[in-house]
Design an enzyme around this catalytic site. Structure first.
Site, short mmCIF file in Angstrom:
data_model
loop_
_atom_site.label_atom_id
_atom_site.label_comp_id
_atom_site.label_asym_id
_atom_site.label_seq_id
_atom_site.Cartn_x
_atom_site.Cartn_y
_atom_site.Cartn_z
N GLY A 1 6.94 -6.32 -0.05
CA GLY A 1 6.24 -6.36 1.22
C GLY A 1 7.16 -6.76 2.36
N TRP B 1 0.79 -1.22 0.00
CA TRP B 1 0.00 0.00 0.00
C TRP B 1 0.83 1.27 0.00
CZ3 TRP B 1 1.86 2.48 4.11
CH2 TRP B 1 2.40 1.69 5.15
N CYS C 1 10.37 1.35 2.35
CA CYS C 1 11.41 0.35 2.58
C CYS C 1 12.79 0.96 2.47
CB CYS C 1 11.27 -0.80 1.58
SG CYS C 1 9.77 -1.79 1.78
N GLU D 1 13.15 -3.00 11.73
CA GLU D 1 12.70 -1.96 10.81
C GLU D 1 11.52 -1.24 11.46
OE1 GLU D 1 11.31 -1.35 6.18
OE2 GLU D 1 10.85 -3.24 7.17
N ALA E 1 -2.78 -4.48 -1.98
CA ALA E 1 -3.08 -4.41 -0.55
C ALA E 1 -4.55 -4.05 -0.35
CB ALA E 1 -2.18 -3.39 0.13
N SER E 2 -5.14 -4.59 0.72
CA SER E 2 -6.58 -4.45 0.93
C SER E 2 -7.03 -3.00 1.08
CB SER E 2 -7.01 -5.26 2.15
OG SER E 2 -6.34 -4.78 3.32
N GLU F 1 11.07 -7.98 -3.07
CA GLU F 1 11.64 -6.75 -2.51
C GLU F 1 10.99 -6.57 -1.16
OE1 GLU F 1 11.67 -3.41 -0.92
OE2 GLU F 1 10.59 -2.59 -2.64
#
Length: 454
Positions: free
Chosen positions: A206, A130, A262, A359, A156-157, A228
């Protein structure tokens, strides 16, 4: 079961989308196979003409698509508009270069003629996140379509409006036979799609957990995959760095997209001789950021995409403080509707603590002190991730030498980490494998076929 989109700015539901059952998924897989039979035989010029039309529409509607992204996941509107425009760039890049990237490569052998041909595989299952709802999908779809593959997007939802908008966009541009289509499986059906003989490869951007699951399923099915995953990118500032530039870029590198990237700079590794001054300037710049409505062009930081994501970040910050870190700025939610989190700076961060090892996917910067360049690189590499890294030094030759020692898929000297269609993008270690973008990305889902003519 339904996919739900909730406004991160207000916390109110925007829409619900029904998942596809097994029969509907089967129908879409059949559509994908039929589309592939036609699309693979199109010339590069025919594919490029359609993709150039996609780029034209993206540029024409950049504000419209930007507002859609902002409504669904909360990124500041100026960044959302730029994202739509960047998608146009990647479309034009592959429309112009795909044919040369995949041209037959002659090889000298005893044969009358021998060469390597690059041919498409078939339907590619793309599982996308997302945080960059258009860009992540386009950087997978543009090369895949130009290579002659077709794409099934499981988005993504919380960004299903974006997914539908992209499907409509591709249809309008001439990909009207399901070359790019959205599929909404329940979680239990994702494995079935990957395993299905009609799907020839999978791509995921993700989390590490999701990547591990997708990679395992693809491996069991003996199919290629590109992953990724997460990152804990180091941002190294050495004693000879331009501090004004390092601070200015560092704030953007950590806080862009509301800290949800990311490749965001997450661990700031500072040479001890400049650590105090950098920290002072950095905290001041972070405290000046305007938190507010992401539709306001003056807003620097909007809400986090979901309530659970905000709560996870706050839990990490609290655990970091218990580990000994000090919250010099922020460290708490913002008292207003929606899922806002105050931009946060953590100092006194040490190895083996939450703020160093995990992270933190939100507007939180961890500041770490190193005695010299050698220790800075050692700290940078002391992570299970390896996506990107930045090094700031006025000695560019030294910067390049150190860049070669950093364990990451990309290292930027005197610049923030960014993706660029001309350069390969991806990570090492737990940040994944395979590459997107450039000539390397378009070759991930093709058959490098040897042809020998006697």
């Amino acid at each position: 079961m339904a996919y739900q989109t909730v406004s991160p700015t207000t916390g109110e539901e925007i829409a619900r989308y029904s998942t596809h059952d097994a029969d509907e998924i089967d129908e879409r897989l059949n559509w994908a196979m039929e589309a592939f039979k036609d699309h693979r035989d199109r010339t590069y010029n025919a594919r490029a003409e359609r993709l150039e039309t996609v780029a034209d529409l993206l540029e024409k509607r950049a504000r419209e698509y930007g507002e859609l992204m902002t409504r669904e996941m909360g990124k500041p509107i100026d960044q959302a508009v730029s994202e739509a425009e960047k998608c146009a760039w990647v479309c034009r890049y592959y429309a112009q270069h795909a044919e040369s990237f995949l041209a037959d490569e002659p090889e000298e052998t005893p044969a009358k003629r021998s060469f390597v041909a690059y041919e498409p595989l078939g339907p590619i299952f793309a599982v996308m996140p997302w945080n960059f709802p258009f860009w992540q999908a386009f950087r997978c779809a543009a090369p895949a379509l130009m290579a002659g593959n077709v794409v099934l997007l499981k988005h993504a939802s919380n960004v299903q409006g974006c997914a539908d908008a992209m499907e409509d966009l591709f249809k309008e541009a001439g990909f009207e036979n399901h070359e790019f289509q959205v599929v909404r499986p329940a979680r239990k059906h994702v494995s079935d799609i990957i395993q299905d003989r009609r799907v020839r490869g999978s791509a995921l951007t993700g989390s590490v957990a999701a990547g591990s699951a997708i990679g395992r399923e693809a491996g069991d099915a003996i199919k290629p995959s590109v992953l990724e995953l997460g990152g804990s990118d180091p941002f190294i500032v050495l004693d000879d760095a331009d501090l004004d530039r390092a601070v200015d870029i560092g704030v953007t590198a950590r806080m862009q997209n509301n800290g949800q990237s990311c490749i965001a700079a997450k661990r700031f590794i500072l040479h001890s001789s400049i650590a105090k001054e950098f920290t002072r300037r950095f905290i001041s710049a972070v405290e000046d950021l305007k938190v507010g409505d992401p539709m306001d062009d003056m807003t620097d930081i909007g809400p986090m995409a979901r309530e659970d994501l905000r709560d996870t970040v706050h839990d990490q910050v609290e655990r970091a403080i218990r580990d000994g870190a000090v919250a010099e700025a922020g460290g708490h939610s913002v008292d207003r509707d929606g899922f806002f989190y105050k931009p946060t700076v953590l100092t006194e961060v040490e190895r083996g603590t939450v703020a160093f090892d995990e992270e933190i996917f939100g507007p939180v910067a961890s500041l770490i002190v190193a005695e010299d360049a050698r220790e800075a690189v050692d700290l940078a590499n002391d992570t299970r991730f390896g996506l990107g890294a930045s090094i700031f030094t006025e000695d560019r030759e030294k910067g390049e030498r150190l860049a070669r020692r950093v364990e990451a898929g990309c290292v930027f000297v005197n610049e923030m980490v960014k993706s660029d269609p001309r350069l390969p993008f991806g990570g090492v270690k737990d940040s994944g494998y395979g590459r997107e973008l450039s000539r390397h990305g378009i070759r991930e889902f093709v058959n490098a076929k040897t042809i020998w003519v006697e």
